[in-house]
Design a protein around this motif. Structure first.
Motif, short mmCIF file in Angstrom:
data_model
loop_
_atom_site.label_atom_id
_atom_site.label_comp_id
_atom_site.label_asym_id
_atom_site.label_seq_id
_atom_site.Cartn_x
_atom_site.Cartn_y
_atom_site.Cartn_z
N ARG A 39 -42.06 -23.59 -46.79
CA ARG A 39 -42.21 -22.88 -48.28
C ARG A 39 -43.69 -23.48 -48.71
NH1 ARG A 39 -36.76 -23.73 -49.19
NH2 ARG A 39 -35.50 -21.80 -48.79
N PHE A 40 -43.81 -25.11 -48.57
CA PHE A 40 -44.83 -25.60 -49.02
C PHE A 40 -46.02 -25.07 -48.39
CE2 PHE A 40 -47.92 -28.88 -48.10
CZ PHE A 40 -48.37 -29.26 -49.45
N HIS A 41 -46.29 -24.97 -47.09
CA HIS A 41 -47.27 -24.59 -46.18
C HIS A 41 -47.82 -23.13 -46.54
CE1 HIS A 41 -47.82 -28.34 -44.35
NE2 HIS A 41 -46.74 -28.28 -43.85
N ASP A 42 -46.70 -22.16 -47.05
CA ASP A 42 -47.00 -20.86 -47.21
C ASP A 42 -47.73 -20.74 -48.34
OD1 ASP A 42 -45.65 -19.63 -45.13
OD2 ASP A 42 -43.54 -19.38 -46.13
N TYR A 43 -47.08 -21.59 -49.51
CA TYR A 43 -48.00 -21.87 -50.87
C TYR A 43 -49.39 -22.20 -50.45
CZ TYR A 43 -49.16 -24.02 -55.39
OH TYR A 43 -49.64 -24.47 -56.54
N ASP A 79 -26.02 -21.94 -36.36
CA ASP A 79 -25.54 -21.11 -37.41
C ASP A 79 -25.81 -21.70 -38.84
OD1 ASP A 79 -24.33 -18.72 -37.82
OD2 ASP A 79 -22.40 -19.51 -37.92
N LEU A 80 -26.96 -21.89 -39.09
CA LEU A 80 -27.44 -22.40 -40.42
C LEU A 80 -28.20 -21.53 -41.19
CD1 LEU A 80 -28.38 -26.03 -39.40
CD2 LEU A 80 -26.10 -25.23 -40.47
N SER A 99 -33.89 -18.30 -46.53
CA SER A 99 -34.56 -19.13 -45.57
C SER A 99 -36.11 -18.31 -45.27
CB SER A 99 -33.81 -19.32 -44.21
OG SER A 99 -34.58 -19.79 -43.15
N PRO A 100 -37.12 -18.99 -45.22
CA PRO A 100 -38.26 -18.53 -44.68
C PRO A 100 -38.13 -17.58 -43.37
CG PRO A 100 -38.64 -20.46 -45.34
CD PRO A 100 -37.17 -20.67 -45.16
N SER A 103 -39.82 -16.64 -51.53
CA SER A 103 -38.50 -16.32 -51.72
C SER A 103 -37.85 -17.38 -53.00
CB SER A 103 -37.75 -16.58 -50.45
OG SER A 103 -37.71 -18.08 -50.05
N ARG A 104 -38.54 -18.43 -53.03
CA ARG A 104 -38.36 -19.42 -54.40
C ARG A 104 -39.44 -19.70 -55.02
NH1 ARG A 104 -35.06 -24.44 -52.30
NH2 ARG A 104 -33.48 -22.81 -51.62
N LEU A 105 -39.36 -19.87 -56.37
CA LEU A 105 -40.61 -20.05 -57.19
C LEU A 105 -40.76 -21.77 -57.27
CD1 LEU A 105 -39.94 -17.96 -60.48
CD2 LEU A 105 -41.45 -17.25 -58.36
#
Length: 714
Positions: free
Chosen positions: A47-51, A81-82, A87-88, A184-186
């Protein structure tokens, strides 16, 4: 740890942020607890690298390193199975949905008034400044993509919808989830409830690459990036959307607050619920802090002349941008002033678009191809030496009809000016240099089947009917489409294959003679897909009369007109025995449509197809319209708001109307019930309260209609 912007969003001990450790132990060497902890770190890191990549356009690791982190996350989620919905890894797409439903927007998503004339822009400013003082304007590019509403609850992605008619839009929640630049998350100090408006687009370089791949695969390329984005976002299968190179810019807070109710009341127009965003400029500065990508070409100016200059400057660099724009937008910067100015029924009074002139280029016509459509219409298409028109490689342009060709005096070999109307559809504007005498003339015979060509005004038609292979392919595709009998498994590719391989060589009734051995011999068809199609064909037998009339391809007769015809004539025999005057007696059908129906039925070949279809060895006799409904709901008037699982708004309205009731789009004193589904809007509920109209949920609605004798499959 190196200080990196945005790193405050991740744990200090996360090893996958800068210079990530990519020396992973094999999954079998991890305990379940170790795997869960590593997955948490990896999700946080991805998520950080997507940002950093999508919002800040400033990645801190290589693409290769990112891919390794992503692959590791995917592997561990599978092995242990997580998987979780947020999730990205879930951007790769989910199960195909049956159809796109509709949802009401939190607040109206209106359009923006526009002009290509600077004086009209100045008139807009005069109107604004007569109402309010001290006006600054936020200047933005006018993106040529698809507008969407995206909603976050407690920082988590909740749903997304297209703009639609401004009040309701198509539910594209699962498809938007696959767009990597939409988080998917702010991040940061975001509102508990947030509705934002953005523009989904396909980058120009990705568009060219995607079109090249389509041509290499023998598929039809997209006409322009906007069509590519819109078509990709409206896929029924999210995994198809996930394969398309889509991106998104955000530019407006529609609603924000501590709760959905508070946000709806505030409507995001500068009130307290909008987190203190008093101006559009502050909005632009704050959205990236929440992880939402904005455009870097936004500017703040002190007057309308600054906006005019902004537009002229942006037009100069337009071709250097990696996204399509067709103008610029000026917004009154102060959101409180925007609230004072309000809106019309269609446009915001506080915003205006200054559009660019259409792009024009010259090219040489190398050939003219005559295409034959489903109804037999002949459409001449000019093939051009490829030319860049506004960043889009144009290699063909519509000539529309013989009358236009003669007026232009255009022929093969001529140098012509190519223009894109509304920056979208290429067409020939004029002949710049003639290299031939006269002009191109459409053939007297169909180029596909050799049948005679006849004219209706300037429009040429092949008289071959369904004996023409070109018309037969399109007829098969339309017969099985959503507007026809909705036979899943038969699209454009399957229809062409069936005709080219001789499995359908007479008419659409041949579909009902297919067997498993016919289908499994085709490339890409196995036993399962063959069984599925044969089951679909079996289920389509004895359709309602209106579906049958829509499916057989009568010009100008779609589902709505077909329903009107079926309701009027009730049986197929009565319809076939009618004449033009009888058709004109049907409400909503005028002389032109009546003539099309009569001409279709007077064609001997079309009559043969109908008789063949109604044979019990093929489709069978359509059910009379009266058997599909009645007057059980006569006197009942309902309005729907929100979505109902398993039903489209159109299906619900048809259910009511087919059984004698009225399903209207707005609430009035004549409304009996407002049916409130998921994610309802506020306008209809407020109107219901004003007119004392009771609200019921979908289950209560279905109970009501069943009590009146209507069978409903819930």
């Amino acid at each position: 740890m190196t200080e990196v912007k945005g790193a405050e969003e991740v744990r200090e001990d996360n090893p996958y942020i800068t210079e990530p450790n990519l020396d992973f132990d094999p999954p079998e060497a991890l305990s379940e607890a170790e795997a869960e902890r590593q997955v948490e770190y990896l999700r946080e890191a991805v998520r950080f690298h997507d940002y950093r990549y999508y919002v800040l356009n400033d990645p801190v690791i290589s693409d290769h390193a990112y891919d390794q982190l992503f692959d590791r996350l995917e592997t561990l989620e599978d092995e242990f199975d997580l998987q979780t919905e947020d999730s990205p890894t879930q951007r790769v797409g989910g199960e195909p949905v049956e159809e796109l439903g509709t949802v009401e927007h939190v607040t109206e998503m209106l359009s923006i008034d526009s002009s290509g004339d600077a004086e009209d822009v100045r008139d807009f400013a005069d109107r604004v400044e007569r109402e309010v003082d001290d006006v600054q304007y936020t200047c933005e590019p006018k993106f040529d993509g698809l507008s969407v509403e995206v909603i976050y609850v407690d920082g988590e992605y909740e749903r997304a919808a297209t703009r639609g008619d401004g009040e309701t839009g198509e539910d594209v929640t699962q498809n938007v989830r696959t767009i990597e630049s939409i988080p998917s998350r702010l991040r940061g100090d975001y509102p508990d409830y947030l509705a934002v408006r953005g523009e989904v687009y396909m980058p120009r370089d990705e568009f060219h690459e995607h079109n090249r791949e389509l041509v290499e695969q023998g598929e039809e390329p997209f006409a322009n990036p906007r069509n590519a984005a819109a078509g990709s976002l409206r896929q029924l299968d999210p995994s198809v959307t996930a394969e398309r190179p889509l991106d998104c810019f955000f530019y407006d807070v529609l609603a924000a607050g501590e709760s959905e109710e508070a946000a709806r009341e505030a409507e995001g127009r500068g009130e307290e619920g909008a987190r203190g965003l008093d101006t559009h400029w502050e909005e632009h500065q704050t959205l990236p802090d929440w992880g939402l990508k904005v455009n870097d070409r936004v500017e703040l100016v002190d007057d309308i002349e600054g906006f005019v200059e902004y537009r002229d400057d942006l037009q100069e660099v337009r071709e250097d941008l990696n996204y399509e724009i067709d103008g610029t937008v000026a917004k009154v910067n102060d959101r409180h002033l925007c609230q004072e100015l309000g809106s019309t029924s269609r446009h915001y009074r506080w915003a205006y678009a200054y559009k660019f002139p259409p792009r024009t280029e010259t090219s040489k016509i190398t050939d003219v191809v005559v295409q034959v459509g489903r109804t037999g219409r002949l459409t001449p298409v000019a093939l051009l030496e490829p030319v860049e028109v506004g960043g889009v490689t144009v290699s063909r342009a519509s000539l529309h009809n013989q009358e236009e060709i003669a007026e232009l005096g255009v022929d093969v070999g001529d140098e012509v000016k190519v223009e894109r109307a509304g920056d979208v559809i290429p067409y020939i504007d004029e002949v710049v240099e003639e290299h031939t005498e006269g002009y191109f003339e459409l053939p007297d015979e169909c180029p596909v089947c050799g049948s005679d060509v006849e004219y209706e005004g300037p429009i040429a038609y092949c008289t071959g009917g369904l004996a023409c292979p070109a018309q037969l392919k399109r007829a098969v595709e339309y017969f099985a489409s959503d507007d026809g009998l909705d036979i899943e498994g038969i699209g454009e590719e399957a229809a062409e294959t069936f005709v080219e391989e001789g499995l359908v060589d007479h008419d659409v009734a041949d579909l009902y003679e297919l067997d498993e051995s016919d289908l499994t011999q085709l490339e890409g068809w196995g036993e399962k897909s063959a069984h599925n199609l044969l089951d679909e064909l079996e289920d389509s037998r004895h359709p309602p009369l209106d579906d049958f009339l829509a499916a057989i391809g009568i010009p100008e007769v779609g589902p709505t007109v077909a329903r009107d015809l079926a309701a009027h004539f009730e049986t197929l025999d009565a319809f076939l025995d009618a004449d033009r005057e009888d058709f004109e007696e049907v409400e909503g059908i005028g002389p032109t449509v009546a003539a099309h129906i009569q001409d279709f039925l007077e064609n001997e070949r079309n009559r043969e197809v109908i008789e063949r279809l109604r044979d019990e060895d093929h489709l069978g006799e359509p059910e009379p319209f009266t058997t599909a409904g009645g007057e059980e709901l006569e006197g009942l008037t309902v309005v729907f708001t929100g979505s109902v699982e398993g039903w489209t708004r159109e299906d619900l309205q048809e259910l009511v109307e087919r059984h004698g009731g009225d399903a209207t789009s707005s609430v009035s004193s004549a409304t009996d019930y407002l049916v409130v589904g998921e994610n309802p809007g506020t306008t209809k509920r407020e109107d219901a309260d004003e007119h004392d109209v009771p609200e019921i949920d979908p289950e209560e609605f279905f109970d009501l209609v069943e009590e009146r004798g209507v069978d409903v499959e819930r």
